[in-house]
Write a protein that holds these residues in place. Structure first.
Motif, PDB file in Angstrom:
ATOM      1  N   VAL A 143       1.343  -1.322   0.337  1.00 40.87           N
ATOM      2  CA  VAL A 143       0.314  -0.015  -0.269  1.00 40.87           C
ATOM      3  C   VAL A 143       1.124   0.933   0.233  1.00 40.87           C
ATOM      4  CG1 VAL A 143      -1.659   1.438   1.272  1.00 40.87           C
ATOM      5  CG2 VAL A 143      -1.898  -1.110   0.752  1.00 40.87           C
ATOM      6  N   ARG A 144       2.101   0.766   0.803  1.00 43.00           N
ATOM      7  CA  ARG A 144       2.426   2.283   0.933  1.00 43.00           C
ATOM      8  C   ARG A 144       3.469   2.797  -0.507  1.00 43.00           C
ATOM      9  NH1 ARG A 144       5.504   1.171   5.532  1.00 43.00           N
ATOM     10  NH2 ARG A 144       6.395  -0.151   4.466  1.00 43.00           N
ATOM     11  N   GLU A 145       3.879   1.516  -1.306  1.00 38.40           N
ATOM     12  CA  GLU A 145       4.712   1.917  -2.414  1.00 38.40           C
ATOM     13  C   GLU A 145       3.962   1.905  -4.159  1.00 38.40           C
ATOM     14  OE1 GLU A 145       7.150  -1.599  -3.131  1.00 38.40           O
ATOM     15  OE2 GLU A 145       7.702  -2.254  -1.169  1.00 38.40           O
ATOM     16  N   LEU A 146       2.801   1.193  -3.796  1.00 39.61           N
ATOM     17  CA  LEU A 146       1.752   1.613  -4.875  1.00 39.61           C
ATOM     18  C   LEU A 146       0.063   1.824  -4.775  1.00 39.61           C
ATOM     19  CD1 LEU A 146       1.506  -2.295  -5.254  1.00 39.61           C
ATOM     20  CD2 LEU A 146       2.816  -0.679  -6.491  1.00 39.61           C
ATOM     21  N   GLY A 147       0.593   2.616  -3.698  1.00 42.04           N
ATOM     22  CA  GLY A 147      -0.443   4.350  -3.692  1.00 42.04           C
ATOM     23  C   GLY A 147      -1.496   3.155  -3.250  1.00 42.04           C
ATOM     24  N   PRO A 148      -3.092   3.850  -3.820  1.00 41.70           N
ATOM     25  CA  PRO A 148      -4.648   3.237  -3.659  1.00 41.70           C
ATOM     26  C   PRO A 148      -3.912   1.874  -4.855  1.00 41.70           C
ATOM     27  CG  PRO A 148      -4.441   5.508  -3.932  1.00 41.70           C
ATOM     28  CD  PRO A 148      -2.802   5.513  -4.175  1.00 41.70           C
ATOM     29  N   ILE A 163      -5.202   1.416   7.380  1.00 37.52           N
ATOM     30  CA  ILE A 163      -5.668   2.351   5.817  1.00 37.52           C
ATOM     31  C   ILE A 163      -6.740   2.113   5.697  1.00 37.52           C
ATOM     32  CG2 ILE A 163      -3.131   0.177   5.161  1.00 37.52           C
ATOM     33  CD1 ILE A 163      -5.804  -1.654   4.485  1.00 37.52           C
TER      34      ILE A 163
END
Length: 74
Positions: A31-36, A66
Motif C-alpha cells: 500500500v505504501r509503495e503502490l498507493g491506492p 489504511i
C-alpha cells in the motif's frame, strides 16, 4: 532456506504468527509503495490468497492504518 523476490524475503517453515506478521507487513508495504490498490491487486502483487488479503485489510482498516476510498472498475 530463503526465497528472495525483490525486497521481499520468505522463509519456508515459518510459524503461523510469524507468517501473519510477515503478510501484514507485506500488505502495508505494498500500500505504501503502490498507493491506492485493490484487494485483488494486493493478492496478486503479494502472492496472497483473497481470504488472507480480506482478513489483513479488515484488521488494518479497523486499526485505522489504511482506509477504503471507494470502488474501482471491475
Amino acid at each position: 532456506m530463503a526465497t528472495y523476490e525483490g525486497s521481499r524475503v520468505y522463509r519456508a517453515g515459518r510459524a503461523a504468527p510469524d507468517l501473519r506478521r510477515y503478510n501484514r507487513a507485506l500488505v502495508l508495504g505494498l500500500v505504501r509503495e503502490l498507493g491506492p490498490i485493490s484487494r485483488a491487486d494486493l493478492g496478486r502483487e503479494g502472492r496472497l490468497s483473497m481470504p488472507a488479503v480480506m482478513e489483513i485489510t479488515d484488521v488494518l482498516i479497523g486499526e485505522g492504518l489504511i482506509r477504503e476510498i471507494g470502488r474501482g472498475p471491475s
